[in-house]
Motif scaffolding. Structure first.
Motif, PDB file in Angstrom:
ATOM      1  N   LEU A 178       0.971  -1.381  -0.152  1.00 36.61           N
ATOM      2  CA  LEU A 178      -0.056  -0.023  -0.094  1.00 36.61           C
ATOM      3  C   LEU A 178       0.852   1.167  -0.012  1.00 36.61           C
ATOM      4  CD1 LEU A 178      -2.706  -0.938   2.636  1.00 36.61           C
ATOM      5  CD2 LEU A 178      -3.024  -0.912  -0.041  1.00 36.61           C
ATOM      6  N   PRO A 179       0.506   2.284  -0.629  1.00 36.94           N
ATOM      7  CA  PRO A 179       1.148   3.639  -0.433  1.00 36.94           C
ATOM      8  C   PRO A 179       0.990   4.381   0.975  1.00 36.94           C
ATOM      9  CG  PRO A 179      -1.028   3.922  -1.723  1.00 36.94           C
ATOM     10  CD  PRO A 179      -0.724   2.412  -1.437  1.00 36.94           C
ATOM     11  N   LEU A 180       1.532   5.459   0.987  1.00 32.69           N
ATOM     12  CA  LEU A 180       1.646   6.135   2.280  1.00 32.69           C
ATOM     13  C   LEU A 180       1.457   7.650   2.212  1.00 32.69           C
ATOM     14  CD1 LEU A 180       3.401   5.148   5.501  1.00 32.69           C
ATOM     15  CD2 LEU A 180       3.868   7.479   4.602  1.00 32.69           C
ATOM     16  N   GLN A 181       0.746   8.192   2.834  1.00 30.76           N
ATOM     17  CA  GLN A 181       0.806   9.650   3.018  1.00 30.76           C
ATOM     18  C   GLN A 181       0.789  10.231   4.148  1.00 30.76           C
ATOM     19  OE1 GLN A 181      -3.073  10.716   1.206  1.00 30.76           O
ATOM     20  NE2 GLN A 181      -4.218   9.727   2.850  1.00 30.76           N
ATOM     21  N   SER A 182       1.442  11.466   4.280  1.00 34.23           N
ATOM     22  CA  SER A 182       1.592  12.146   5.523  1.00 34.23           C
ATOM     23  C   SER A 182       2.187  13.594   5.486  1.00 34.23           C
ATOM     24  CB  SER A 182       2.630  11.481   6.604  1.00 34.23           C
ATOM     25  OG  SER A 182       2.514  12.155   7.914  1.00 34.23           O
ATOM     26  N   HIS A 183       2.385  14.198   6.670  1.00 35.01           N
ATOM     27  CA  HIS A 183       2.639  15.747   6.398  1.00 35.01           C
ATOM     28  C   HIS A 183       4.119  15.830   6.642  1.00 35.01           C
ATOM     29  CE1 HIS A 183      -1.693  15.697   7.498  1.00 35.01           C
ATOM     30  NE2 HIS A 183      -1.463  16.942   6.579  1.00 35.01           N
ATOM     31  N   LEU A 184       4.983  16.774   6.030  1.00 35.09           N
ATOM     32  CA  LEU A 184       6.296  16.847   6.228  1.00 35.09           C
ATOM     33  C   LEU A 184       6.759  18.401   6.341  1.00 35.09           C
ATOM     34  CD1 LEU A 184       9.396  15.819   6.434  1.00 35.09           C
ATOM     35  CD2 LEU A 184       9.150  15.871   3.930  1.00 35.09           C
ATOM     36  N   SER A 185       7.561  18.880   7.221  1.00 39.06           N
ATOM     37  CA  SER A 185       7.808  20.113   7.451  1.00 39.06           C
ATOM     38  C   SER A 185       7.144  21.324   6.692  1.00 39.06           C
ATOM     39  CB  SER A 185       9.271  20.179   6.277  1.00 39.06           C
ATOM     40  OG  SER A 185      10.005  21.235   6.842  1.00 39.06           O
ATOM     41  N   GLU A 186       5.976  21.316   7.710  1.00 36.99           N
ATOM     42  CA  GLU A 186       4.931  22.497   7.440  1.00 36.99           C
ATOM     43  C   GLU A 186       5.149  23.774   7.882  1.00 36.99           C
ATOM     44  OE1 GLU A 186       0.974  20.809   8.007  1.00 36.99           O
ATOM     45  OE2 GLU A 186       0.056  22.623   7.242  1.00 36.99           O
ATOM     46  N   ASN A 187       5.753  23.804   9.057  1.00 37.90           N
ATOM     47  CA  ASN A 187       5.653  24.882  10.126  1.00 37.90           C
ATOM     48  C   ASN A 187       6.960  24.596  10.917  1.00 37.90           C
ATOM     49  OD1 ASN A 187       4.924  25.799  12.898  1.00 37.90           O
ATOM     50  ND2 ASN A 187       3.052  26.670  12.013  1.00 37.90           N
ATOM     51  N   LYS A 188       7.574  26.076  11.084  1.00 43.85           N
ATOM     52  CA  LYS A 188       8.796  25.901  11.877  1.00 43.85           C
ATOM     53  C   LYS A 188       8.615  25.405  13.300  1.00 43.85           C
ATOM     54  CE  LYS A 188      11.060  29.564   9.112  1.00 43.85           C
ATOM     55  NZ  LYS A 188      11.414  30.976   8.904  1.00 43.85           N
ATOM     56  N   GLY A 189       7.476  25.819  13.958  1.00 41.52           N
ATOM     57  CA  GLY A 189       7.494  25.334  15.520  1.00 41.52           C
ATOM     58  C   GLY A 189       7.171  23.631  15.274  1.00 41.52           C
ATOM     59  N   GLU A 190       6.488  23.329  14.173  1.00 41.92           N
ATOM     60  CA  GLU A 190       6.375  21.558  14.277  1.00 41.92           C
ATOM     61  C   GLU A 190       7.709  20.965  13.787  1.00 41.92           C
ATOM     62  OE1 GLU A 190       5.268  21.035  10.101  1.00 41.92           O
ATOM     63  OE2 GLU A 190       4.864  18.974  10.590  1.00 41.92           O
ATOM     64  N   ILE A 191       8.643  21.698  13.109  1.00 38.60           N
ATOM     65  CA  ILE A 191      10.110  21.159  12.864  1.00 38.60           C
ATOM     66  C   ILE A 191      10.786  20.959  14.186  1.00 38.60           C
ATOM     67  CG2 ILE A 191      11.958  21.334  11.727  1.00 38.60           C
ATOM     68  CD1 ILE A 191      10.462  22.875   9.647  1.00 38.60           C
ATOM     69  N   LYS A 192      10.598  21.928  14.807  1.00 38.12           N
ATOM     70  CA  LYS A 192      11.520  22.026  16.078  1.00 38.12           C
ATOM     71  C   LYS A 192      10.889  20.992  17.146  1.00 38.12           C
ATOM     72  CE  LYS A 192      12.361  25.446  19.750  1.00 38.12           C
ATOM     73  NZ  LYS A 192      11.651  26.387  20.383  1.00 38.12           N
ATOM     74  N   TRP A 193       9.506  20.891  17.121  1.00 33.78           N
ATOM     75  CA  TRP A 193       8.955  19.928  18.051  1.00 33.78           C
ATOM     76  C   TRP A 193       9.286  18.422  17.554  1.00 33.78           C
ATOM     77  CZ3 TRP A 193       2.536  18.784  17.682  1.00 33.78           C
ATOM     78  CH2 TRP A 193       2.377  17.975  18.951  1.00 33.78           C
TER      79      TRP A 193
END
Lengths: 434, 434
Positions: A220-235
């Motif tokens: 199966l394929p996979l989808q997600s989110h990556l590097s949307e927001n600077k705060g998120e990246i720090k988290w």
């Protein structure tokens, strides 16, 4: 939906071969055999005389578009609460709304609106996030299946950093996901499941690793989110200190391309190492300009990624994105790339309308196979546009008409639509309009 | 157009009093007496029982919007050639097209499309650039007059740095302008002339000074462009070295507010001195985010200007702007202000949907007098929106409905429109829809 996969479409045919290479065939015939493009001709070759001809003379015929990132349950509140940033917006708006999809009655009504509008739109292929609820995810899949559109639909996984009313236990999340896959895997002709960890902060390592294994086990394929927001990246850095980057964290968890067909939404702040990794692992990028602006994420350096030959498509990212139309997303992609040039890096040229068209069609379409072009052998996804309904005192070239639609296409301009050779709808009355 | 200026409108009434102050009157009655707002009531007061009631129950009723900057002859090529920057775009696209308006046959057809679409839009007031041709400018004024919309329309002046096919001699430009004014000044009820030097680089000092004198002599307003693009600002500095700034150049020529009611489009890169001058001289700013993005001008620091209490309205700036709808312009104003926060100055907060609504209605409307609000004594400009045609699984508050329209209003959502108490159109079929 009409099951008849060999026919001819007549009209002004335009498609992309490459980001800067567009093919225009004015008043031509697009022959579809068994759901695939057989060829484009200036007159109908004898061997096809018996095929049914759909006469859209004067209309534009362009490939159907691929939306590589959207959240179906968020459609009901698109264009609302747009004065918030990502994390606030998730907590105050998105999560409470998604929790309502535990109730099938609510999901049924809400998904009807979404599916009906997606059907009428320029989109023929989509990667769709549902919610973490298996039953309403199945309901959504069934509704999409009936339209004839080809979609990948994911039950969302989230087992940490989520509100009490919208979270699963780790084991429970895995069990429910497997059960959901078993019940839908070979059930539909048009719709397939896609594994959907919400994003790294909302999935434990154990869950992420197991979801990667599920992808491999069930192909199966996979989808997600990556590097949307600077705060998120720090988290992410705090949550996964052993990885040098957000992408590397997914990679270490076994959920970043390679043997898993993967698409990651956003990718605003990835570094050169991450770009290399995306390229090496064949990870697709879903560029979502409307959403990135609305919830104050910023602008992805699209020109850089295009130059780097990363595989990119567009995403409406409903509901942080406000508009389901990929025409609108194309316009926003062009606009934010111009502002990036003006405000961030003058040496990075803005993307052109031709490139935006490529991304919306062949760029994103390729995530689904030979999709998004009218080159021979491509699956026939097409939308027919009656653009001459817009008053104008002079004639326009075909490519000018296409550019104008990017900025001003209206829903009703799309008069017919095909996906993999299946007619999704046709409301074109040739006699009354020609 | 229906001449009956005392009546009652029923519906969900929303209007701005100040940038952050919105008034919501759900299911209420807006009483209009002699074209002005008499009051908003929860039930009809006895003394108004005899007035005709227009029942738009369930619809939103909001003030008509003011478009402070647009070029009518550019409507025919909106959303085209958007891969160019200001000066290229003027030379390759805008100027050649505008030259066609020397022919009345062309102007007649093209302006029909423009006027028809403006009539259906959310706009009730507009500051309009025509071309330098007096006859086709008069034709445009006549067409607008018939709609009932209140517009200021300008024959454009340009006597230098313009192509051979679209330029006037200085004396000729002055003579033709005076003749045009004489022939239109008291001719219309809804439309008035506005003096329209294209921008400083295309007008000699002699012409500019004389145009200022004409404004004072005939008591006419003035519109032009200010500080749109960095190259243009440098050019103005070369053309007018004695002034410290672009604004100061206009001021020295006697065409920057004070005793002339003035609106300047764009104002992207003005300094503190210029902001002071605008405020002191009461010069209005037309903020045109779509255009500023499309032709790579940049982003105006709207938050700074709002904090500074400069008088601001929105402009579609058709055709460098791609969309005539002020709903769309509101969305773009919010979006670019967010990107300004993300990319330029984090301490400047983005503008909110409430502020955008203020700018589109009362902010710009005030250029036309007591216009753009439903406060008592305001001229009654209203648009009626059947927004519940958009499917939704849950109810929204009135202000949420307004925010959603900013992002997704469609032309056909506007079912009726009034300007200064005159009904522009009403296609609401109450019986079939309620």
């Amino acid at each position: 939906m009409k099951k008849e996969t060999s026919f001819i479409l007549r009209g002004d045919i335009v498609y992309s071969k490459a980001p800067l290479e567009i093919v225009v065939n004015e008043d031509s015939y697009l022959v579809c055999m068994n759901g695939e493009v057989e060829g484009v001709y200036t007159s109908i070759p004898k061997e096809f005389y018996k095929l049914r001809l759909y006469n859209y003379e004067g209309c534009l015929i362009i490939p159907g578009m691929a939306d590589l990132h959207l959240h179906a349950p968020q459609y009901s509140f698109r264009g609302l609460n747009m004065d918030l940033e990502l994390i606030q917006w998730l907590e105050q708006v998105a999560f409470p709304e998604e929790s309502k999809y535990s109730e099938l009655i609510y999901a049924n009504e809400a998904y009807d609106y979404f599916v009906e509008d997606l059907k009428k739109s320029a989109t023929t292929r989509a990667c769709v996030f549902a919610t973490l609820h298996p039953q309403s995810t199945i309901l959504l899949m069934e509704k999409l299946e009936k339209t004839g559109l080809h979609c990948m639909v994911g039950k969302v996984n989230m087992d940490r950093n989520s509100p009490d009313y919208l979270v699963e236990g780790t084991k429970d999340s895995i069990t429910r996901t497997k059960k959901w896959i078993t019940s839908v895997k070979d059930k539909y002709q048009n719709v397939i499941p896609i594994i959907t960890p919400r994003f790294l902060p909302s999935c434990t390592d154990e869950l992420m690793i197991e979801l990667g294994n599920i992808c491999r086990e069930y192909q199966l394929p996979l989808q997600s989110h990556l590097s949307e927001n600077k705060g998120e990246i720090k988290w992410v850095k705090e949550l996964f200190p052993s990885a040098d980057s957000y992408s590397a964290a997914y990679e270490q968890l076994g959920t970043f391309g390679g043997d898993i067909h993967t698409v990651m939404a956003h990718c605003l702040y990835i570094d050169k190492y991450e770009m290399d990794l995306m390229k090496k692992n064949g990870v697709y990028m879903a560029h979502c300009p409307s959403s990135n602006t609305n919830i104050l994420s910023g602008i992805a350096p699209l020109r850089t990624y295009l130059d780097y030959k990363i595989q990119i498509g567009l995403g409406s990212d409903i509901g942080a994105g406000d508009n389901l139309s990929l025409f609108n997303v194309m316009a926003e992609a062009i606009k934010v790339s111009k502002l990036y040039t003006c405000l961030v890096k003058a040496e990075l040229k803005p993307i052109t309308s031709r490139e935006a068209f490529y991304l919306a069609t062949k760029g994103g379409g390729s995530f689904f196979g030979k999709v998004g072009s009218f080159e021979v052998g491509y699956e026939l996804d097409a939308i027919i546009i009656k653009d001459y309904s817009q008053g104008q005192p002079r004639d326009f070239q075909v490519e000018e008409r296409l550019e104008r639609l990017i900025y001003s296409a209206k829903e009703n301009d799309i008069v017919a639509k095909y996906c993999k050779g299946t007619q999704i709808f046709d409301c074109y009355k040739s006699n009354s309009l020609l």
